[in-house]
Design a protein around this motif. Structure first.
Motif, PDB file in Angstrom:
ATOM      1  N   GLU A  10      47.649  16.315  19.824  1.00  0.00           N
ATOM      2  CA  GLU A  10      49.091  16.572  19.864  1.00  0.00           C
ATOM      3  C   GLU A  10      49.736  15.909  21.090  1.00  0.00           C
ATOM      4  O   GLU A  10      50.851  15.416  21.015  1.00  0.00           O
ATOM      5  CB  GLU A  10      49.332  18.087  19.868  1.00  0.00           C
ATOM      6  CG  GLU A  10      50.736  18.496  19.469  1.00  0.00           C
ATOM      7  CD  GLU A  10      51.630  18.717  20.662  1.00  0.00           C
ATOM      8  OE1 GLU A  10      52.856  18.696  20.478  1.00  0.00           O
ATOM      9  OE2 GLU A  10      51.122  18.883  21.798  1.00  0.00           O
ATOM     10  N   THR A  59      52.884  29.564  12.927  1.00  0.00           N
ATOM     11  CA  THR A  59      52.951  29.525  11.468  1.00  0.00           C
ATOM     12  C   THR A  59      52.621  30.893  10.880  1.00  0.00           C
ATOM     13  O   THR A  59      51.787  31.615  11.432  1.00  0.00           O
ATOM     14  CB  THR A  59      51.992  28.465  10.883  1.00  0.00           C
ATOM     15  OG1 THR A  59      52.085  28.500   9.453  1.00  0.00           O
ATOM     16  CG2 THR A  59      50.546  28.699  11.284  1.00  0.00           C
ATOM     17  N   GLY A  63      51.181  23.772  18.270  1.00  0.00           N
ATOM     18  CA  GLY A  63      52.427  23.455  17.583  1.00  0.00           C
ATOM     19  C   GLY A  63      53.188  24.730  17.304  1.00  0.00           C
ATOM     20  O   GLY A  63      52.846  25.805  17.821  1.00  0.00           O
ATOM     21  N   GLU A  64      54.212  24.602  16.479  1.00  0.00           N
ATOM     22  CA  GLU A  64      55.040  25.752  16.123  1.00  0.00           C
ATOM     23  C   GLU A  64      54.169  26.850  15.514  1.00  0.00           C
ATOM     24  O   GLU A  64      53.263  26.558  14.739  1.00  0.00           O
ATOM     25  CB  GLU A  64      56.085  25.336  15.077  1.00  0.00           C
ATOM     26  CG  GLU A  64      57.043  24.288  15.545  1.00  0.00           C
ATOM     27  CD  GLU A  64      58.328  24.881  16.072  1.00  0.00           C
ATOM     28  OE1 GLU A  64      58.734  25.962  15.621  1.00  0.00           O
ATOM     29  OE2 GLU A  64      58.913  24.241  16.959  1.00  0.00           O
ATOM     30  N   CYS A  93      55.898  24.781   6.346  1.00  0.00           N
ATOM     31  CA  CYS A  93      55.691  25.516   7.598  1.00  0.00           C
ATOM     32  C   CYS A  93      56.947  25.454   8.447  1.00  0.00           C
ATOM     33  O   CYS A  93      57.255  26.389   9.159  1.00  0.00           O
ATOM     34  CB  CYS A  93      54.518  24.918   8.373  1.00  0.00           C
ATOM     35  SG  CYS A  93      52.939  25.213   7.572  1.00  0.00           S
ATOM     36  N   ASN A 135      52.627  16.348  15.308  1.00  0.00           N
ATOM     37  CA  ASN A 135      53.485  17.391  15.851  1.00  0.00           C
ATOM     38  C   ASN A 135      52.929  18.806  15.685  1.00  0.00           C
ATOM     39  O   ASN A 135      53.369  19.720  16.367  1.00  0.00           O
ATOM     40  CB  ASN A 135      54.872  17.303  15.226  1.00  0.00           C
ATOM     41  CG  ASN A 135      55.496  15.946  15.466  1.00  0.00           C
ATOM     42  OD1 ASN A 135      55.688  15.168  14.531  1.00  0.00           O
ATOM     43  ND2 ASN A 135      55.783  15.628  16.716  1.00  0.00           N
ATOM     44  N   TRP A 136      51.998  18.993  14.779  1.00  0.00           N
ATOM     45  CA  TRP A 136      51.288  20.266  14.609  1.00  0.00           C
ATOM     46  C   TRP A 136      49.862  19.886  14.247  1.00  0.00           C
ATOM     47  O   TRP A 136      49.640  19.118  13.298  1.00  0.00           O
ATOM     48  CB  TRP A 136      51.921  21.102  13.490  1.00  0.00           C
ATOM     49  CG  TRP A 136      51.420  22.519  13.408  1.00  0.00           C
ATOM     50  CD1 TRP A 136      52.007  23.624  13.942  1.00  0.00           C
ATOM     51  CD2 TRP A 136      50.235  22.985  12.739  1.00  0.00           C
ATOM     52  NE1 TRP A 136      51.254  24.745  13.657  1.00  0.00           N
ATOM     53  CE2 TRP A 136      50.165  24.375  12.920  1.00  0.00           C
ATOM     54  CE3 TRP A 136      49.220  22.363  12.012  1.00  0.00           C
ATOM     55  CZ2 TRP A 136      49.130  25.166  12.398  1.00  0.00           C
ATOM     56  CZ3 TRP A 136      48.187  23.134  11.503  1.00  0.00           C
ATOM     57  CH2 TRP A 136      48.151  24.525  11.689  1.00  0.00           C
ATOM     58  N   TYR A 163      44.896  26.046  16.812  1.00  0.00           N
ATOM     59  CA  TYR A 163      45.949  25.073  16.513  1.00  0.00           C
ATOM     60  C   TYR A 163      46.908  24.973  17.683  1.00  0.00           C
ATOM     61  O   TYR A 163      46.950  25.848  18.546  1.00  0.00           O
ATOM     62  CB  TYR A 163      46.697  25.444  15.228  1.00  0.00           C
ATOM     63  CG  TYR A 163      47.667  26.588  15.363  1.00  0.00           C
ATOM     64  CD1 TYR A 163      49.016  26.351  15.630  1.00  0.00           C
ATOM     65  CD2 TYR A 163      47.249  27.910  15.234  1.00  0.00           C
ATOM     66  CE1 TYR A 163      49.916  27.392  15.750  1.00  0.00           C
ATOM     67  CE2 TYR A 163      48.141  28.961  15.359  1.00  0.00           C
ATOM     68  CZ  TYR A 163      49.467  28.701  15.624  1.00  0.00           C
ATOM     69  OH  TYR A 163      50.355  29.742  15.759  1.00  0.00           O
TER      70      TYR A 163
END
Length: 152
Positions: free
Chosen positions: A33, A64, A61-62, A100, A40-41, A59
């Motif tokens: 990343e 989820t 990223g944003e 997502c 981006n994820w 993970y």
């Protein structure tokens, strides 16, 4: 940094036996990343015991809501069934896609095999339309082979 230049970094993370498997997987997510601008994820999903579903692993990223994905559902669920790489240049063109984030434009999912069995996958979302090339596929296959060694 191009994908080939990241390979020694990947091996270095895999070889850190003082870290747990999940710590190493998270470091791989962070590496990708941070060094591939259109990743981006980045995360891992693994078969959830003997159930026909995937469970979210490490993970970045944003956040989820998709911590459990049934086999066959979405891109990840389809890879769990097909055992094939799945590159999606435009997620809006996919009927069986689990959104997502509204910012995601493309996705790539590569299965991880241990002793010939599909036990999980690396999943990467991109906010860039159609960013993934054959070089990404080969690089992520390399990562999955490296990861398989610490999951055996």
């Amino acid at each position: 940094m191009n994908l080939e230049e990241l390979k020694p970094e990947v091996k270095s993370i895999i070889d850190r036996v003082q870290l747990t498997v999940n710590e190493r997987l998270l470091k791989l997510c962070e590496l990708l990343e941070n060094h591939v601008e259109y990743y981006n994820w980045v995360g891992f999903y693994f078969k959830n015991g003997d159930k026909d579903e995937l469970k979210l692993g490490p993970y970045v990223g944003e956040p989820t809501d998709h911590t459990i994905i049934p086999f066959g559902k979405g891109i990840c669920g389809q890879v769990a069934v097909s055992n094939q790489n799945f590159v999606v240049p435009d997620v809006s063109a996919q009927d069986n896609y689990i959104a997502c984030s509204i910012t995601v434009k493309a996705e790539i999912v590569i299965p991880i095999f241990v002793n010939g069995e599909n036990i999980g996958q690396i999943d990467i979302d991109s906010n860039t339309p159609n960013p993934f090339t054959e070089a990404d596929e080969r690089f992520l296959e390399f990562i999955c082979k490296e990861v398989a060694q610490i999951l055996e």
